[in-house]
Design an enzyme around this catalytic site. Sequence first.
Site, PDB file in Angstrom:
ATOM      1  N   GLU A   7       0.799  -1.290  -0.178  1.00 40.42           N
ATOM      2  CA  GLU A   7      -0.032  -0.108   0.042  1.00 40.42           C
ATOM      3  C   GLU A   7       0.844   1.168   0.116  1.00 40.42           C
ATOM      4  OE1 GLU A   7      -3.272   0.301  -0.362  1.00 40.42           O
ATOM      5  OE2 GLU A   7      -2.340   2.525  -0.512  1.00 40.42           O
ATOM      6  N   PHE A   8       0.438   2.128  -0.800  1.00 41.01           N
ATOM      7  CA  PHE A   8       1.161   3.612  -0.989  1.00 41.01           C
ATOM      8  C   PHE A   8       0.727   4.592  -0.378  1.00 41.01           C
ATOM      9  CE2 PHE A   8       2.630   0.306  -4.264  1.00 41.01           C
ATOM     10  CZ  PHE A   8       4.072   0.377  -3.942  1.00 41.01           C
ATOM     11  N   LEU A   9      -0.529   4.508   0.140  1.00 41.08           N
ATOM     12  CA  LEU A   9      -1.249   5.693   0.624  1.00 41.08           C
ATOM     13  C   LEU A   9      -0.455   6.524   1.709  1.00 41.08           C
ATOM     14  CD1 LEU A   9      -2.475   5.233   3.828  1.00 41.08           C
ATOM     15  CD2 LEU A   9      -4.037   3.854   2.540  1.00 41.08           C
ATOM     16  N   GLU A  53      -0.553   9.196   4.891  1.00 42.56           N
ATOM     17  CA  GLU A  53      -1.713   9.853   5.884  1.00 42.56           C
ATOM     18  C   GLU A  53      -1.984  11.345   5.587  1.00 42.56           C
ATOM     19  OE1 GLU A  53      -0.210   8.950   9.992  1.00 42.56           O
ATOM     20  OE2 GLU A  53       0.184   6.799   9.300  1.00 42.56           O
ATOM     21  N   ASN A  57       9.742   3.772  -0.452  1.00 43.62           N
ATOM     22  CA  ASN A  57       9.835   4.598   0.624  1.00 43.62           C
ATOM     23  C   ASN A  57      11.447   5.075   1.000  1.00 43.62           C
ATOM     24  OD1 ASN A  57       7.159   4.750   1.052  1.00 43.62           O
ATOM     25  ND2 ASN A  57       7.246   3.615   2.840  1.00 43.62           N
ATOM     26  N   ALA A  76      13.614  21.148   2.391  1.00 48.71           N
ATOM     27  CA  ALA A  76      14.477  21.224   3.458  1.00 48.71           C
ATOM     28  C   ALA A  76      13.545  21.146   4.862  1.00 48.71           C
ATOM     29  CB  ALA A  76      15.673  21.821   3.523  1.00 48.71           C
ATOM     30  N   CYS A 115       6.196   5.339   8.981  1.00 45.91           N
ATOM     31  CA  CYS A 115       6.529   4.492   7.810  1.00 45.91           C
ATOM     32  C   CYS A 115       8.231   4.869   7.490  1.00 45.91           C
ATOM     33  CB  CYS A 115       5.932   4.822   6.618  1.00 45.91           C
ATOM     34  SG  CYS A 115       4.114   4.193   6.738  1.00 45.91           S
ATOM     35  N   LYS A 148       3.286  15.079  10.051  1.00 53.64           N
ATOM     36  CA  LYS A 148       2.891  16.000   8.803  1.00 53.64           C
ATOM     37  C   LYS A 148       1.591  16.448   9.009  1.00 53.64           C
ATOM     38  CE  LYS A 148       1.696  13.258   5.216  1.00 53.64           C
ATOM     39  NZ  LYS A 148       1.512  12.410   4.051  1.00 53.64           N
ATOM     40  N   ARG A 150       3.768   9.152  15.445  1.00 50.23           N
ATOM     41  CA  ARG A 150       4.633   8.186  15.781  1.00 50.23           C
ATOM     42  C   ARG A 150       5.923   8.967  15.070  1.00 50.23           C
ATOM     43  NH1 ARG A 150       1.354   2.912  13.662  1.00 50.23           N
ATOM     44  NH2 ARG A 150       0.378   4.433  12.234  1.00 50.23           N
TER      45      ARG A 150
HETATM   46  P1  NAD Z   1      -1.472   0.809  12.757  1.00 48.61           P
HETATM   47  O1  NAD Z   1      -0.673   0.576  13.809  1.00 48.61           O
HETATM   48  O2  NAD Z   1      -2.301   1.952  12.506  1.00 48.61           O
HETATM   49  O3  NAD Z   1      -2.770  -0.540  12.880  1.00 48.61           O
HETATM   50  C1  NAD Z   1      -2.345  -1.735  13.049  1.00 48.61           C
HETATM   51  C2  NAD Z   1      -3.845  -2.342  13.642  1.00 48.61           C
HETATM   52  O4  NAD Z   1      -3.479  -3.843  13.544  1.00 48.61           O
HETATM   53  C3  NAD Z   1      -4.111  -2.084  14.943  1.00 48.61           C
HETATM   54  O5  NAD Z   1      -5.804  -1.323  14.869  1.00 48.61           O
HETATM   55  C4  NAD Z   1      -3.961  -3.161  15.689  1.00 48.61           C
HETATM   56  O6  NAD Z   1      -4.674  -3.359  16.838  1.00 48.61           O
HETATM   57  C5  NAD Z   1      -4.265  -4.235  14.751  1.00 48.61           C
HETATM   58  N1  NAD Z   1      -3.688  -5.630  14.939  1.00 48.61           N
HETATM   59  C6  NAD Z   1      -2.642  -6.110  15.517  1.00 48.61           C
HETATM   60  N2  NAD Z   1      -2.452  -7.433  15.464  1.00 48.61           N
HETATM   61  C7  NAD Z   1      -3.770  -7.845  15.208  1.00 48.61           C
HETATM   62  C8  NAD Z   1      -4.093  -9.237  14.946  1.00 48.61           C
HETATM   63  N3  NAD Z   1      -3.478 -10.214  15.202  1.00 48.61           N
HETATM   64  N4  NAD Z   1      -5.325  -9.225  14.433  1.00 48.61           N
HETATM   65  C9  NAD Z   1      -6.075  -8.120  14.215  1.00 48.61           C
HETATM   66  N5  NAD Z   1      -5.699  -7.074  14.139  1.00 48.61           N
HETATM   67  C10 NAD Z   1      -4.343  -6.572  14.582  1.00 48.61           C
HETATM   68  O7  NAD Z   1      -0.904   0.510  11.484  1.00 48.61           O
HETATM   69  P2  NAD Z   1      -0.828   1.440   9.953  1.00 48.61           P
HETATM   70  O8  NAD Z   1       0.030   2.469  10.139  1.00 48.61           O
HETATM   71  O9  NAD Z   1      -2.144   1.163   9.410  1.00 48.61           O
HETATM   72  O10 NAD Z   1       0.293   0.480   9.219  1.00 48.61           O
HETATM   73  C11 NAD Z   1      -0.063  -0.975   8.806  1.00 48.61           C
HETATM   74  C12 NAD Z   1       1.019  -1.663   7.829  1.00 48.61           C
HETATM   75  O11 NAD Z   1       0.763  -0.813   6.797  1.00 48.61           O
HETATM   76  C13 NAD Z   1       2.603  -1.320   8.427  1.00 48.61           C
HETATM   77  O12 NAD Z   1       3.369  -2.403   7.680  1.00 48.61           O
HETATM   78  C14 NAD Z   1       2.855  -0.266   7.453  1.00 48.61           C
HETATM   79  O13 NAD Z   1       3.995  -0.124   7.366  1.00 48.61           O
HETATM   80  C15 NAD Z   1       2.123  -0.212   6.318  1.00 48.61           C
HETATM   81  N6  NAD Z   1       1.651   0.968   5.821  1.00 48.61           N
HETATM   82  C16 NAD Z   1       1.408   2.001   6.498  1.00 48.61           C
HETATM   83  C17 NAD Z   1       1.028   3.512   5.847  1.00 48.61           C
HETATM   84  C18 NAD Z   1       0.739   4.534   6.720  1.00 48.61           C
HETATM   85  O14 NAD Z   1       0.676   5.652   6.364  1.00 48.61           O
HETATM   86  N7  NAD Z   1       0.382   4.422   8.045  1.00 48.61           N
HETATM   87  C19 NAD Z   1       1.343   3.435   4.470  1.00 48.61           C
HETATM   88  C20 NAD Z   1       1.381   2.417   3.599  1.00 48.61           C
HETATM   89  C21 NAD Z   1       1.807   1.275   4.364  1.00 48.61           C
END
Ligand code: NAD
Length: 434
Positions: A152-154, A156, A212, A256, A264, A325, A332
């Site tokens: 996923e590339f979205l 926040e 990334n 800068a 991420c 941002k 985080r």
């Molecule tokens: P997050 O921490 O916001 O959410 C993770 C969720 O997973 C939490 O609600 C947690 O309770 C739940 N969880 C944990 N273990 C679980 C289980 N066993 N069963 C069900 N739910 C469970 O994480 P995020 O920021 O959404 O990131 C998720 C992944 O996506 C990561 O690998 C991140 O690198 C990737 N990613 C994040 C972004 C971003 O902008 N945040 C963008 C692209 C990719």
Amino acid sequence: MKLVIVGTGYVGLVSGLCFAEFGFETICVDTDKNRIDNLKRGECPFYEPGLENLLHKHLNQTKLLTLNASLSKAMVDADIIFITVGTPTKRLEDEADLSAVYKVAEDIANNINKYCLIVTKSTVPVGTTRKINKIIGNKVNKENFDTVSNPEFLREGSAITDFMRPDRVVIGSDTKRAEQMMRELYRPLYLLETPIVSTTIESAEIIKYASNSFLATKIAFINQVADLCEVTGGNIQDVAKAMGLDKRIGSKFLHAGPGFGGSCFPKDVKAFNSTAKKLNINLSILDAVNQSNQIRPETIAIKISNYFNNNLKNITFSFLGLSFKPDTDDVRDSTSIIIAESLYDRGATINAFDPQGIKNAKKILPNINYCQSIEESCINADAIIIATEWNEFRALNFKLLKEKMKDYVIFDLRNIYNKEELNNLEFVYYGIGK
Ligand code: NAD
């Protein structure tokens, strides 16, 4: 097709709601029961523009979205299950902690009762989706499932638009059936002519980290050039603008600032580098990126402290921006938090304001003062620090703020303002790299 999304964080909830928007029946699952209960009441666990409206729409009107704390119940009729749980950095190492991902894989393996596709959307090191395949394959007949990597590339702050209008969709699979199902899923994007890159599972996993890491490298590079500008009389904004006009370079991610943060980039740079090291591959450019970025917020705090002769005991800062941002409440690995904490530790009084990030910041940084408004943060302040470029901070009413302040200094860590204009308003102005 019926979809299940495991993990309702930034990626899981946005993906779930956007797939519902595409018209798919979607069940979002999370082990955090509180989160599921709040979502059922229509309350989002975090701030993301437009998300609450989509939640209400698909929960109450279309009823395409269901929420469940139990994966085994949710996956009864599932055609595709997405893994969207977190993959943070391990506590004492740089590599990604995949325990949540593998736990979900085990849970899926214990509950598959018909063919379904297991899709890794979490950002995971190359080889992880194969391992998920193995975990499930230990318990489930190979004909009953396939595994796919669909990173996923979205971003926040613009997550819904990014998901609905992505630059590209990457599908890493090794069976025709899996690829066809994924293409069917993303069919609504064909109208927009979104490029769909079909590739191997390994390439898909690498594409995410390489993308990334590359963006992080651009930021780290321009930040170091900014340091060079500062001591030579250059102006990083002019330098970056002219560089960015070169189509081979591009203007994005050449601003800068106080360094990259968020959930991420820092962790992905470390994890990608750690993967390379384990494989004896030299990706040492990422050592430099990581190192320079790690010291950057502290270096900036030191520069601010130097301005006050390293005596911050009686200095009050209006500190604007805590989220990593704009348009998110995610703090985080936010560089703003590191700078605020460092100045606080040096004895300064910090009056912080952020349009959305205060609740989360309080959990990490409980001792600074939190304010309800920009104006309140400026009461008796010696200086304003703009740490995050929220729109709210782009047109500050300096005449009004001056009336509240003790002294007039501005540290513009996002280079929003013009030095001359601020000087004309009797402010001492410091930007980055100029
Ligand atoms: P997050 O921490 O916001 O959410 C993770 C969720 O997973 C939490 O609600 C947690 O309770 C739940 N969880 C944990 N273990 C679980 C289980 N066993 N069963 C069900 N739910 C469970 O994480 P995020 O920021 O959404 O990131 C998720 C992944 O996506 C990561 O690998 C991140 O690198 C990737 N990613 C994040 C972004 C971003 O902008 N945040 C963008 C692209 C990719």
